[in-house]
Scaffold this active site. Structure first.
Site, PDB file in Angstrom:
ATOM      1  N   ASP A   1       0.743  -1.168   0.106  1.00  0.00           N
ATOM      2  CA  ASP A   1       0.081   0.143  -0.085  1.00  0.00           C
ATOM      3  C   ASP A   1       0.873   1.241   0.034  1.00  0.00           C
ATOM      4  O   ASP A   1       2.076   1.345   0.384  1.00  0.00           O
ATOM      5  CB  ASP A   1      -0.943  -0.219   1.043  1.00  0.00           C
ATOM      6  CG  ASP A   1      -2.108   0.856   0.810  1.00  0.00           C
ATOM      7  OD1 ASP A   1      -2.335   1.712  -0.019  1.00  0.00           O
ATOM      8  OD2 ASP A   1      -3.405   0.624   1.555  1.00  0.00           O
ATOM      9  N   TRP A   2       0.270   2.406  -0.184  1.00  0.00           N
ATOM     10  CA  TRP A   2       0.974   3.655  -0.241  1.00  0.00           C
ATOM     11  C   TRP A   2       2.157   4.088   0.725  1.00  0.00           C
ATOM     12  O   TRP A   2       1.605   4.223   1.978  1.00  0.00           O
ATOM     13  CB  TRP A   2       0.043   4.923  -0.293  1.00  0.00           C
ATOM     14  CG  TRP A   2       0.554   6.297  -0.865  1.00  0.00           C
ATOM     15  CD1 TRP A   2       1.713   6.566   0.149  1.00  0.00           C
ATOM     16  CD2 TRP A   2       0.453   7.144  -1.568  1.00  0.00           C
ATOM     17  NE1 TRP A   2       1.539   7.933  -0.270  1.00  0.00           N
ATOM     18  CE2 TRP A   2       1.133   8.282  -1.490  1.00  0.00           C
ATOM     19  CE3 TRP A   2      -0.313   6.563  -2.868  1.00  0.00           C
ATOM     20  CZ2 TRP A   2       1.175   9.014  -2.399  1.00  0.00           C
ATOM     21  CZ3 TRP A   2      -0.320   7.921  -3.941  1.00  0.00           C
ATOM     22  CH2 TRP A   2       0.283   9.147  -3.668  1.00  0.00           C
TER      23      TRP A   2
END
Ligand code: NOJ
Length: 757
Positions: free
Chosen positions: A290-291
């Site tokens: 994820d980011w």
């Protein structure tokens, strides 16, 4: 010239091979990928693991030194594998050009974007789609989303969201299918089928990404990004099954999660990613971080620096680095000095190249950037019609005393009250991809369009928020402004019917939007009390992206429609149900509690030793209850009424060869055609690990004309009747089961039956 000739060489492999390979599990492309791999330097291999945000839009915290010039240079050097948030056919084409026409090997980029309920045409939020229990609709909505996004060059949807969400405080509950693992698994398949279609290389389909692996929806206190402490029993039986269903449905990729799971951050969770996902389940697709979640391993206190974060995430099976920029920085040296095994690098790169190959990018890297289709598809008329259909089927009729709904079309004067009723923006929901702001049909507009000859008047009533509303920033809630109440009450008392629209702003849900209180904000409750007194002929229309704690409204309002955020055509869809042009058929995918304090609140709870006061004095305190509120649901999971009435016959339940067969007759005893969702739950009465009091294992949707009956048959097999032990082992245990069948988790007929496997 060297770069060009190698590009031609690399591309030639791909042009010469059949790109109709269907999914990540097939091996037709392996040889070609190996050949390309053999041409790549370590830097170029690591480059494929690198994902940058475009500069068009930000869906996470952007590093201060975000520099598009540098990104372009990196792409040209072949050191970037994919991008997210690059928009328009022209934009993706430009970025692709940098990679294909400048880098040494010309390997195309893959373009990802968060598309979970539409790209330009907005469909109901995923939670609402789940309320339809209609898989075909969900597939259609995703198919259209894929068609729109792919025309703009995007070929990787960061969805569907497979997070089972038992806590209404968690804002991201709107992104998935709600609290139930089985329903979420069913929707996993439906959404993936819509996005990926039959053939990933079809330029109108995209790769899907099941997220967030795993356990993210169990955030402690419902607080987004917060730690997750759940039992292994909950992990194996509730959090993991939807991901397994996604893998079985051929999902091309999986995104991991921000949070730590019982002490190990999901991004660096070797057991989850290497052992279970890539090992036991045999997943051959891409695992995307994820980011910046690789970088966050340091803030978790799980890695002392970026180098250690790289080692831990990579060795745990995170293939691609979204926006941490750690792999590009650390991995080449770690591979060269032997700290990290190069075979792991090859495996990760193979997965990414394979996805690109399956997407047909090596045949034609520009196949998705199609300005003509972009013009033609975005907000196409038939897409809007489908959005209206999807909206209608997602609405849940929670209450309808004395059949106050549907509202007669011959009514003279209608009051539409509530700030939310007028909004053309809130209807679009959170995570709205590229929806044009204020482009939806408001509920007020929907009512006016449905009855152009009728006197329909609007008053704002309460004030929920003021100022600018944005996906990226907190809302400004307004408390204590009663200045617009009097006008609204006056309108209510002079009207024949009141449509009172209440609930949430769409940006009260979504990422980073947790709430400690899931009651109504602003001064809505006060207004409701006055309006209902002024005119008892009041229909409450709820707009929200989570379950709400609204016991007062549930008790006093004669009719309540749960309409969530239904997207571009919301107002029309709601009006269709209000005035009887569509018979509501939705069922709740989440339980509505009496009070926020009941959260996490879900129907598949355990019994406990003291659930009901059996043979002792029930006035005593020694049993599971609250002293200040009811512990049951106000509106239970699976609940939803219709303008028809359905009668369930007595079920016949038989054990057959290690399974259970159920026969039941359903009759429409009402006056109009309607659709019912028949739900089957089981309880394993005695087991080696305690089991939920009820869990959904099957359902069917039936449309019946007035007076029509239909016999339904359900067959439960070993997969339905077994369960996972805390060790992760799936077991079948002989013994007695209780089978429940009915129109909601709490309105069922049940029988007990013994099963020997
Ligand atoms: C963070 C979110 O958790 C994830 O769902 C999303 O796909 C990425 N940001 C990219 O926007």
């Amino acid at each position: 010239m060297k770069s060009i000739s190698i590009f031609i060489l690399a591309s030639a492999f791909f042009l010469s091979c059949n790109s109709s390979t269907k999914g990540p599990g097939m091996s037709a492309s392996h040889q070609k990928i190996d050949s390309l791999l053999s041409l790549m330097t370590i830097e170029e291999k690591v480059g494929q693991l690198n994902m940058y945000n475009g500069t068009w839009e930000f869906t996470g915290p952007v590093p201060k030194d975000d520099n598009s010039q540098r990104k372009a240079e990196m792409i040209k050097k072949g050191l970037v594998g994919g991008m997210l948030n690059v928009l328009t056919a022209e934009g993706t084409r430009e970025a692709q050009k940098l990679a294909v026409e400048n880098s040494r090997l010309g390997i195309p980029l893959v373009f990802g974007y968060d598309v979970i309920h539409g790209y330009k045409t907005m469909f109901p939020i995923p939670l609402a789609q789940a309320a339809s229990w209609d898989q075909q609709m969900a597939t259609e909505a995703s198919r259209i989303a894929a068609k729109e996004m792919s025309a703009t060059g995007l070929n990787w949807a960061f969805g569907p969201v497979m997070d089972v969400a038992p806590d209404g405080r968690w804002g991201r509950i709107m992104e998935g299918a709600g609290e139930d693992p089985y329903l979420t698994s069913v929707f996993a398949k439906a959404w993936i089928k819509g996005l990926q279609g039959e053939d990933l290389s079809d330029p109108e389909t995209v790769a899907a990404c099941a997220k967030h692996f795993a356990g993210y929806g169990f955030a402690e206190a419902g607080l987004d990004y917060f730690t997750v402490n759940i039992s292994d029993q909950m992990l194996y039986n509730a959090a993991l099954p939807p991901f397994k269903a996604a893998i079985d449905a051929g999902v091309a990729s999986v995104m991991n999660a921000f949070q730590d799971l019982n002490g190990i951050p999901a991004t660096a969770h070797k057991k989850l990613q290497r052992e279970i996902l890539k090992g036991q389940w045999g997943f051959e697709g891409v695992v995307l971080s994820d980011w910046a979640s690789i970088n966050e391993l340091t803030t978790h206190g799980f890695a002392s620096d970026r180098r250690e974060a790289a080692i831990k995430a990579f060795e745990a099976g995170s293939d691609m680095d979204m926006e941490s920029r750690i792999y590009e920085e650390e991995l080449p040296a770690l591979i060269e000095n032997g700290t990290v095994d190069e075979s792991l690098l090859d495996d990760a790169v193979r997965r990414i190249l394979k996805m690109k190959y399956d997407l047909g990018l090596f045949d034609d890297p520009y196949r998705y950037s199609n300005a003509e289709n972009e013009e033609k598809y975005l907000l196409a008329k038939e897409h809007l019609q489908l959005a209206r259909d999807a909206g209608r089927s997602s609405i849940v009729l929670l209450k309808n005393t004395d059949e106050i709904l549907p509202i007669s079309k011959s009514v003279k004067k209608i009051a539409v009250i509530g700030q939310l009723a007028e909004s053309k923006d809130v209807v679009l929901g959170s995570w709205r991809a590229q929806a044009n702001p204020n482009s939806g049909v408001s509920i007020y507009e929907g009512v006016v369009n449905a009855l152009p000859e009728t006197d329909v008047q609007f008053k704002q009533g309460y004030t929920l928020t003021e100022g600018e509303r944005s996906f990226r920033y907190d809302l400004n809630f307004v408390e204590g402004d009663f200045s617009k109440h009097d006008d609204a009450v006056a309108l209510a008392s002079s009207s024949d019917v009141v449509i009172l629209v209440m609930g949430e702003d769409c940006f009260q849900t979504g990422e980073g939007r947790s709430q400690s209180d899931i009651g109504l904000k602003g001064n809505q409750e006060e207004l409701f009390n006055r309006v209902i007194e002024a005119n008892p002929n009041t229909v409450v229309v709820l707009m929200n992206g989570r379950p709400l704690a609204i016991p007062n409204i549930a008790k006093k309002a004669p009719a309540i429609l749960e309409t969530w955020f239904l997207g571009s055509e919301m107002g029309h869809a709601v009006a269709d149900v209000l005035f009887g042009d569509y018979n509501p058929s939705g069922k709740l995918p989440v339980s509505f509690p009496h009070s926020t304090g009941q959260e996490p609140f879900y129907y598949y709870q355990k019994n406990s030793g003291r659930r009901v006061p059996n043979d002792f004095d029930s006035d005593m305190v020694f049993w599971v209850h609250y002293t200040d509120t009811n512990k049951e649901a106000v509106f239970p999971f699976g609940h939803g009424l219709s303008y028809s009435d359905f009668e369930y016959g007595d079920p016949e339940i038989t054990a057959i060869g290690g399974g259970i067969e159920i026969d039941i007759t359903l009759t429409n005893t009402g006056e109009i055609t309607g659709k019912e969702t028949v739900q089957v739950y089981i309880r394993d009465l005695v087991a080696s690990e305690t089991q939920p009091i009820k869990r959904l294992v099957d359902f069917a949707q039936v449309r019946l004309d007035p007076g029509q009956s239909e016999s339904l048959k359900f067959s439960l097999d070993r997969e339905d009747l077994g369960f996972y032990l805390s060790s992760g082992q799936f077991v079948l245990e002989d013994g007695e089961f209780e089978v429940f069948i009915g129109g909601s988790s709490e309105d069922t007929k049940s029988r007990k039956v013994s099963v020997n496997f």
